[in-house]
Design a protein around this motif. Structure first.
Motif, mmCIF file in Angstrom:
data_model
loop_
_atom_site.group_PDB
_atom_site.id
_atom_site.type_symbol
_atom_site.label_atom_id
_atom_site.label_comp_id
_atom_site.label_asym_id
_atom_site.label_seq_id
_atom_site.Cartn_x
_atom_site.Cartn_y
_atom_site.Cartn_z
ATOM 1 N N GLN A 45 0.864 -1.181 0.000
ATOM 2 C CA GLN A 45 0.000 0.000 0.000
ATOM 3 C C GLN A 45 0.899 1.229 0.000
ATOM 4 O OE1 GLN A 45 -3.064 0.414 -0.608
ATOM 5 N NE2 GLN A 45 -3.244 2.582 -0.083
ATOM 6 N N ARG A 58 -2.313 -3.801 0.595
ATOM 7 C CA ARG A 58 -3.333 -3.462 -0.398
ATOM 8 C C ARG A 58 -4.680 -4.134 -0.080
ATOM 9 N NH1 ARG A 58 -3.131 0.785 -3.809
ATOM 10 N NH2 ARG A 58 -0.897 0.423 -3.998
ATOM 11 N N THR A 62 -8.194 -2.208 0.884
ATOM 12 C CA THR A 62 -9.405 -2.481 0.104
ATOM 13 C C THR A 62 -10.605 -2.723 1.019
ATOM 14 O OG1 THR A 62 -8.164 -3.368 -1.772
ATOM 15 C CG2 THR A 62 -10.455 -4.086 -1.542
ATOM 16 N N SER A 66 -14.064 -0.559 1.220
ATOM 17 C CA SER A 66 -15.374 -1.199 1.125
ATOM 18 C C SER A 66 -16.280 -0.799 2.276
ATOM 19 C CB SER A 66 -15.190 -2.722 1.096
ATOM 20 O OG SER A 66 -16.430 -3.383 1.081
ATOM 21 N N HIS A 90 -11.585 -2.549 -6.854
ATOM 22 C CA HIS A 90 -10.968 -1.347 -7.416
ATOM 23 C C HIS A 90 -9.456 -1.412 -7.500
ATOM 24 C CE1 HIS A 90 -9.856 0.029 -3.345
ATOM 25 N NE2 HIS A 90 -9.156 0.984 -3.924
ATOM 26 N N ASP A 91 -8.793 -2.281 -6.737
ATOM 27 C CA ASP A 91 -7.331 -2.321 -6.737
ATOM 28 C C ASP A 91 -6.742 -3.634 -7.227
ATOM 29 O OD1 ASP A 91 -6.531 0.215 -6.090
ATOM 30 O OD2 ASP A 91 -6.031 -0.202 -3.999
ATOM 31 N N ASP A 184 -11.930 5.788 -1.609
ATOM 32 C CA ASP A 184 -10.523 5.378 -1.654
ATOM 33 C C ASP A 184 -9.645 6.479 -1.057
ATOM 34 O OD1 ASP A 184 -8.249 3.895 -2.361
ATOM 35 O OD2 ASP A 184 -8.150 4.774 -4.353
#
Length: 365
Positions: A45, A58, A62, A66, A90-91, A184
């Protein structure tokens, strides 16, 4: 403004409906069960693995996105399942070493007239690379989730990105997708502040000088809990910042959506509807400037990024010169792609840990 589920465009390969899960719930579950999603656990990250077991990776990032996105969707009154599916996905296209890895792969690919973008790569993951079903390639996600993956970070016009032409260029995505980028932002601004403090890069005094809201929250915490340890104060302040930013996103979005009757109005609006209030946007910008100066551009992180990027470039060039070093099975599966794309996709799919092991095995140090 809630996405009308009955008007969904469906899947690329038709499937029978599920008896108790709607299409967006099924998409959410398919993302969670994907190998690419699990790999996020060992992808950077901000702080690379090994610095601390407590910093976000990461995957944990996430999950935080969420949580925030579902909360906002519930209050704003839009589809929570579609929002959650997009937040979780998304990632998944990120390569090793975060944005630094993405920028280096993009630089390498531009030599061949191509590019690397983690959103485009995420689409290729869910459409091609994930092989979990006998009836179709990829995850066969709904059009709305795929469109949201393509558009959550930016809009594009017709002809601007040829590979995304099917995803309604020139139109805004549904509000569910528009929220993701701002959720995000809330997640990483506050998390990086927290992790930066525990890494010794952020001090309470500097943060108070840089951010008006941080100072106000810290003063309130200090008055209410005068004996609280600084490590507890930072957690209280970060929680307060999350609440303030989320509230600002909710209020700003509801105000901007006033008078927009349905999805078509959102799609045809000249600009995105999801937004912070002006005051919250200003406060978020203060946090970003502070984090850039104290965390992202700090000497330890810059040095770490430079080393990681150099190793990534070295591994890429080694595979380009000796394609036989790529796994035979992977070469066979990706034989329809040119070598530079094969190498890019292979490296992009690596976790940080697998990347380090591969470099060690091949003598890159």
């Amino acid at each position: 403004m809630r996405f009308p589920l009955g008007h969904a465009r469906g899947r690329r390969y038709p499937e029978l409906p599920h008896p108790y899960r709607n299409p967006f719930q099924r998409d959410r579950d398919r993302v969670v069960h994907a190998r690419a999603f699990r790999r996020l656990e060992n992808k950077t990250q901000v702080f690379t693995a090994g610095v601390s077991d407590h910093f976000r990776n990461r995957l944990t990032h996430t999950i935080e996105v969420s949580q925030i996105a579902r909360t906002v969707a519930g209050v704003v009154g839009i589809d929570e399942d579609l929002t959650e599916a997009l937040a979780l996905a998304h990632d998944i296209g990120h390569p090793p070493f975060g944005h630094a890895g993405e920028e280096e792969l993009d630089r390498l690919m531009r030599r061949f007239g191509e590019r690397f973008d983690h959103n485009l790569h995420a689409l290729r993951i869910v459409e091609v690379f994930e092989s979990r079903y006998a009836r179709f390639p990829g995850l066969n996600l709904t059009f709305e989730v795929r469109e949201g993956m393509a558009k959550h970070s930016r809009d594009f016009e017709r002809g601007e990105i040829p590979e995304l032409e099917e995803y309604l260029p020139g139109l805004r995505p549904p509000l569910e997708a528009q929220l993701i980028d701002l959720c995000d932002e809330i997640a990483y601004d506050t998390a990086d502040l927290d992790d930066g403090y525990h890494a010794g890069l952020v001090s309470m005094e500097d943060a108070c000088r840089a951010s008006e809201m941080f100072r106000e929250l810290d003063e309130a915490v200090s008055m209410q809990f005068p004996g609280a340890h600084e490590r507890v104060r930072i957690h209280e302040v970060v929680r307060g910042l999350i609440d303030w930013l989320v509230s600002g996103l909710i209020e700003g979005t509801i105000a901007a959506a006033h008078g927009l009757a349905d999805l078509d109005a959102v799609r045809g609006h000249p600009e995105r509807v999801a937004r912070f209030t002006p005051a919250t946007a200003q406060g978020a910008a203060q946090l970003k400037r502070f984090l850039r100066a104290t965390v992202y551009e700090s000497e330890p992180l810059v040095r770490d990024r430079e080393r990681s990027v150099a190793h990534l470039a070295a591994l890429y060039e080694l595979f380009m010169a000796h394609e036989d070093l790529l796994p035979a099975g992977y070469r066979e599966e990706s034989a329809s792609q040119p070598l530079h794309r094969q190498v890019c996709d292979y490296i992009a799919g690596m976790t940080d840990g697998f990347f380090a092991r591969t470099c060690a095995q091949l003598g890159i140090s």
